[in-house]
Design an enzyme around this catalytic site. Structure first.
Site, short mmCIF file in Angstrom:
data_model
loop_
_atom_site.label_atom_id
_atom_site.label_comp_id
_atom_site.label_asym_id
_atom_site.label_seq_id
_atom_site.Cartn_x
_atom_site.Cartn_y
_atom_site.Cartn_z
N ASP A 300 0.73 -1.15 0.05
CA ASP A 300 0.03 -0.03 0.05
C ASP A 300 0.86 1.35 0.10
O ASP A 300 2.13 1.13 0.06
CB ASP A 300 -1.12 -0.16 1.27
CG ASP A 300 -0.18 -0.22 2.46
OD1 ASP A 300 0.83 -0.06 2.41
OD2 ASP A 300 -1.00 -0.18 3.56
N TYR A 302 2.86 4.88 0.67
CA TYR A 302 3.51 5.11 2.17
C TYR A 302 2.53 6.18 2.89
O TYR A 302 1.90 6.73 2.24
CB TYR A 302 4.94 6.23 1.62
CG TYR A 302 6.12 5.59 0.92
CD1 TYR A 302 6.59 4.52 1.45
CD2 TYR A 302 6.38 5.95 -0.50
CE1 TYR A 302 7.64 3.78 0.73
CE2 TYR A 302 7.17 5.50 -1.09
CZ TYR A 302 8.07 4.25 -0.54
OH TYR A 302 9.25 3.91 -1.05
N PHE A 313 6.37 2.66 -4.47
CA PHE A 313 7.95 2.77 -3.96
C PHE A 313 8.25 4.06 -4.33
O PHE A 313 9.30 4.80 -3.74
CB PHE A 313 8.68 1.84 -4.42
CG PHE A 313 8.54 0.59 -4.24
CD1 PHE A 313 9.15 -0.02 -2.63
CD2 PHE A 313 7.93 -0.48 -4.88
CE1 PHE A 313 8.97 -1.33 -2.40
CE2 PHE A 313 7.78 -2.05 -4.17
CZ PHE A 313 8.10 -2.22 -3.22
N HIS A 432 10.80 -8.79 0.27
CA HIS A 432 10.58 -7.03 0.22
C HIS A 432 11.82 -6.44 0.56
O HIS A 432 12.85 -6.89 1.17
CB HIS A 432 9.35 -7.08 1.16
CG HIS A 432 8.86 -5.55 1.05
ND1 HIS A 432 9.38 -4.25 1.44
CD2 HIS A 432 7.72 -5.30 0.33
CE1 HIS A 432 8.74 -3.56 1.02
NE2 HIS A 432 7.43 -3.81 0.46
#
Length: 473
Positions: A300, A302, A313, A432
């Site tokens: 999801d 930031y 990102f 991740h």
């Protein structure tokens, strides 16, 4: 106290005595304590401030002793709706009848017409009125220190603050009143907040009005001053979305899942929640369906102020890269499959727009999030849309590289592998890029070489590679 305030306080004591004779304090208190209020007044104010937005308490007042009736066409419900539509964080409704021509019904009408938290503004001189306020549906109550006592505030579990503290706190808040604010230190408190809870001061005489002075003239410019780092309305403007994405997005938004999601987002925005990013569909504007070569799947957006910009990102220009994004740049710098002819960290910013313009779809599985609350919009419907997007991309014959980092993204792999065109694509998996997992075996992100592997995959098929690094010069 001034003569007018002395008169008002005397009348209030008479009103309380009459109310007690009709309904004893114990009965009112039991009724109040049985009520469950669902609107967080203090939370709505804090959320606006945390997002760098003005926290406006908009007042609904029919008249005043000095000015008489302020507006003849007084409709509390309509006024409340207008305030909500133009960005107020909370409402303040004046209920005193003898001096300000207010009514308890005005508070009820205002609260029923919108989703904003509502404060009862009156001259509270007795704890009875505090419990009474909760019974009538108020989410908070205003206390005027000149008229109140310690016993009055005890049901609120709050403390009085000094004049200087109130002033310092006020500079982060905008309290709006149609006339000059009371020239005494006042405060409004949420129900049952701990004693350490900060209070909110209506403008004392030493604090000038700044952002909002009159309604509605000042509030429209006030809205224009808002930072664009937050979602302000639902549905958002989708005019810039690429035409080949529109049928899929329109179908989702018109579905029962999409409509339920829209209602949820609208309610959260109206209640004062700070939602990121400002443009949830920006990735579909920058990367048309026909140009997609790589899909980088995030979780999801930031959830920090100013970070999310509608692409997984990526952060806007001038924002320091978060740790996960820094690890992306670190991996690119050390990827043996790439020619290290440019700096690993882009200059002057860390926005990934240049990737999106080359066909890299930076897709989060949830497209919105609330400030400071990761995964707060998970399982609200976004996953249905992003599943459909992954399936649509996996079904096309043009080769696509899917980069699935972390278990959340890898849960989508079945959607790709079950496609008849699965053999045309490349699926790359690793941990991740978060510092918590980037180096953890058995599939660490650092050293995965995904960026070089993607370019090798495209070159083998006669397609142009992605320029992952900022070009020098």
């Amino acid at each position: 106290m001034s003569d007018i305030l002395t008169q008002i306080v005397a009348v209030k004591h008479e009103e309380v005595a009459a109310a007690r004779s009709r309904k004893p304090l114990a009965e009112v208190r039991a009724d109040a304590e049985s009520r469950v209020l669902t609107r967080d007044f203090l939370g709505a104010m804090r959320a606006r401030i945390a997002a760098g937005r003005p926290a406006v308490i908009a007042e609904i007042k029919k008249a005043s002793p000095s000015k008489g009736v302020l507006r003849a066409d007084f409709e509390p419900a309509d006024i409340a709706q207008t305030y909500a539509e133009h960005g107020a964080a909370c409402l303040s409704v004046l209920t005193d009848q003898q001096f300000f021509q207010g009514k308890v019904d005005y508070l009820k009408q205002a609260r029923a017409s919108c989703h904003l938290p509502v404060l009862r503004k009156d001259f509270v001189v007795d704890a009875y009125q505090v419990y009474e306020s909760r019974v009538m549906g108020a989410d908070a109550v205003l206390l005027i220190s000149s008229a109140s006592t310690t016993a009055t505030s005890r049901p609120l579990k709050c403390r009085y603050r000094s004049h200087s503290t109130c002033c310092a706190r006020y500079r982060q808040t905008v309290c709006w009143s149609p006339r000059v604010a009371l020239r005494r230190v006042t405060m409004c408190c949420d129900w049952a907040q701990p004693a350490s809870t900060p209070t909110w001061s209506e403008r004392p005489s030493c604090v000038p009005q700044t952002l909002a002075k009159r309604w509605p003239h000042s509030l429209r410019p006030l809205e224009a001053q808002r930072p664009t780092s937050v979602l302000t309305a639902w549905p958002p403007d989708t005019s810039s979305v690429a035409p080949d994405w529109r049928p899929l997005l329109d179908q989702f938004l018109a579905s029962s899942t999409g409509l339920n999601l829209g209602r949820f987002l609208s309610e959260r925005l109206v209640s004062g929640a700070v939602v990121y990013p400002p443009e949830p569909f920006r990735a579909f504007a920058l990367t048309p369906l026909s140009t997609v070569k790589v899909v980088i799947l995030g979780q999801d957006p930031y959830h920090g102020p100013g970070q999310a910009e509608g692409m997984a990102f990526s952060v806007p220009p001038g924002i320091r890269p978060p740790p996960s994004l820094r690890n992306l740049f670190k991996e690119i710098a050390g990827d043996p499959g790439l020619v290290a002819s440019a700096p690993a960290v882009p200059t002057p910013d860390a926005s990934l727009v240049r990737w999106a313009n080359q066909g890299v779809l930076l897709l989060n599985t949830c497209l919105t999030v609330e400030a400071g609350a990761p995964a707060s919009h998970a399982k609200r419907g976004w996953e249905v849309l992003t599943d459909a997007i992954v399936q649509r991309l996996a079904a096309q014959q043009a080769p696509v590289v899917f980069m699935l980092w972390g278990s959340h993204a890898q849960a989508k792999r079945e959607l790709i592998d079950s496609s008849p065109a699965a053999a045309q694509h490349l699926v790359l998996t690793a941990n991740h890029p978060s510092p918590l997992s980037a180096l953890r075996p058995p599939a660490p992100f650092i050293g995965c070489g995904h960026f070089g592997k993607a370019n090798a995959f495209f070159q083998q098929r006669g397609r142009a590679p992605v320029r992952w690094q900022e070009e020098s010069g």
